[in-house]
Every structure is written in structure tokens, then in C-alpha cells.
Design an enzyme around this catalytic site. Sequence first.
Site, mmCIF file in Angstrom:
data_model
loop_
_atom_site.group_PDB
_atom_site.id
_atom_site.type_symbol
_atom_site.label_atom_id
_atom_site.label_comp_id
_atom_site.label_asym_id
_atom_site.label_seq_id
_atom_site.Cartn_x
_atom_site.Cartn_y
_atom_site.Cartn_z
ATOM 1 N N ASP A 143 0.851 -1.122 0.097
ATOM 2 C CA ASP A 143 -0.095 -0.055 -0.007
ATOM 3 C C ASP A 143 0.863 1.304 0.031
ATOM 4 O OD1 ASP A 143 -0.010 1.186 3.123
ATOM 5 O OD2 ASP A 143 -0.035 -1.035 2.950
ATOM 6 N N GLU A 230 -8.610 4.462 12.507
ATOM 7 C CA GLU A 230 -7.371 4.266 13.632
ATOM 8 C C GLU A 230 -7.351 5.678 14.206
ATOM 9 O OE1 GLU A 230 -3.376 4.323 11.766
ATOM 10 O OE2 GLU A 230 -4.288 3.973 9.955
#
Length: 344
Positions: A143, A230
Site C-alpha cells: 500500500d 485508526e
Amino acid sequence: MRVSCVLTIMFSCLVLTNCQSSSGVDDVLAQRPSQEMTSSVVRPSRSVKRIAMATIPPSPVPQQEILAWAGPVPESAAILPPAPSPVMAAPTERPVPQTAPADPMVKAAPQTRMQIYSRRFRDAKPINFGPASPKKLAVHGVDVSRWQGDVDWANLRTQGANFAYIKATDGGDHIDPMFKTNWRKAKEAGLKRGAYHFFYWCRTAGEQADWFIRNVPREPGALPPAIDVEWNGESSCKRRPSRAQVLEKMQVFMDKLEKHYGQRPIIYTAPDFYRDNLRGELADYPFWLRAVAAHPSKVYPGRRWLFWQYSGSGLSHGVSGRIDLNVFHGSEEEWHNWVTARAG
């Protein structure tokens, strides 16, 4: 006597006259058509029929039917008379099934399985995962975001990047400046790629979903969109909503993306956020779990997962600096099946 003779002669003349006039009337009546005939059937004269055929143009229907059966007709053939009906009646000569379909999506060539490159990454901070090492899984990927700079995607792929998740947006007004370039070049290099959004807790979920949809194209074959949830201490947003609020906001965002892209979004998360908000929740969603020190089964007990981010310190040809490394939870065959199911 003279008078009687005269009368006799006159009487005889009258009788003769009546007989002749009666015969003439019968002859005239015999030439007239029956009133029943003329009131029920119209029979135009032959001259009227010729005039009607001469002044009314031939119907174009037969010619249209020939074009529909035989396809486009060249200009040189446009002046030819219509083909006789026996030719039109032969269904085996119709070329319609051989013509190109109207929908351009149908023209796409049948998809072939992508080549899977084995893992050749290095790690600046290698971890010994023991028997559950990610190296034992077949399909690895990465990623990326702006922090990886200008990526050589063709080179990165040969090192084992078979898929990539590319940062697209965060919040409701920021787009990663490298997203469009990475999105295009990753596809050109043959990687399967998807886009992810970094969720910002100080903006509404609807705004963020609209922003993502505005910037990430809906493409056949793309991986499902991902939502990165997150706690970020470096963010300007210090708000930490309650568990109920977190789940509500996530659901609004994910529902809008699923409706637009036709694929259920993937949830990326880290251990502390998962513990506070997601443990035991959203069992119907695929998870992408960060676990860089131990196997996901130890960090997220009981949670099924699709992708595992096992390193944040990967090193590879094709990219300067460090890169996040990920792996698909399944065999190579299972990967192909999963990708094929999302190729529409």
C-alpha cells in the site's frame, strides 16, 4: 260509321304506342346496377385504378426489412430494387448474430489470469513470525501514498507486488497528490489495485463518502474500496467519538460506497482502535489488519481477515525508502477466484 271508324283507328294507335314505351323502360332499368350492389361494394373503373397506382409511391417497408436483415447497404446498391421475398425468407442467411454488440463492455476480451510474482521484498526491521510467517502465503502486495514518491511500478511488481492499495483521500477535502499517477501506473504495470480513504473523525461520514466518490473512478476489475479507521495522534483532529458513534459513522460511509461501487468496502484498522471499537463488530465485512509484531490470530483473536499488513518497513526495488507490505489470506487459486468475482 265514320266516327266509329275513326275511334277504332285511334284506339289501335294508342295500344301500339304503349307497348313500345313499356319495352324501352325495361331496357333502361336492366342497364342500371343494383342499389344493393352499389351501396355495399365500390368497384372503381379501370382508369381510376391506373391513376392511383401511378400517383402513390411504393411503400418503403420492404426495403427497410431487407436492410434490417442484411446489414448496411453500400451507396452503389442503394438504387437496386428490393430483393425478392424468397431471399428475405431465408433465416440462415441473416448475419445479425455476427455483427458487433452495441454495448462496448461486451467487446472486452476474455480475462486471463494475472501472473503471480513471488515475494522478493526485504525488510528493514524483519520479524520472525515463526510457523505462521507471511512468506508462506502466495500473493503479496503493497500500500502506498505520497510518501513513497515516484514509484517504478513495473519494477515493484516483479519484486512481488501483485496488488496495491493506493491512498486516495482523507477527510472531506484532501486528495493524495500522487493518487491519480499511482492509480494509472499501477494498472499499466498489471497490478490489481484498489483505493483507500483515511477517515477523519471531525467531519461527517456523508461528506467524506461524497469526497471519495468524487475522486475515485468506478472501474470494472478494481479491488473493493477500503476505509482506514485508526486513532492518529498526529492528526489535527483530536476527537475520539464513542464506540456507538464510531460504528454509526463508519456504517454511513460504507453504505454509500457500497451503493456506488457495487462492492462491500474493506476495513483497515490497527490493534488499539480495533480493541476500542471493532472487537465483535461488523462480522459481515472483510478486514485488513495491521499486525507487524505477531500473527493476526494473536493480535485479533477470533477475527476473520482478508489482508494482513505485516510490515511497515519494507524495502524493494522500484521505490525509494520504506513501504508497507501486505499479503492475501489464501492460496494463489483462491486469489484468482476472489479477483474474478470482482471483475464485472
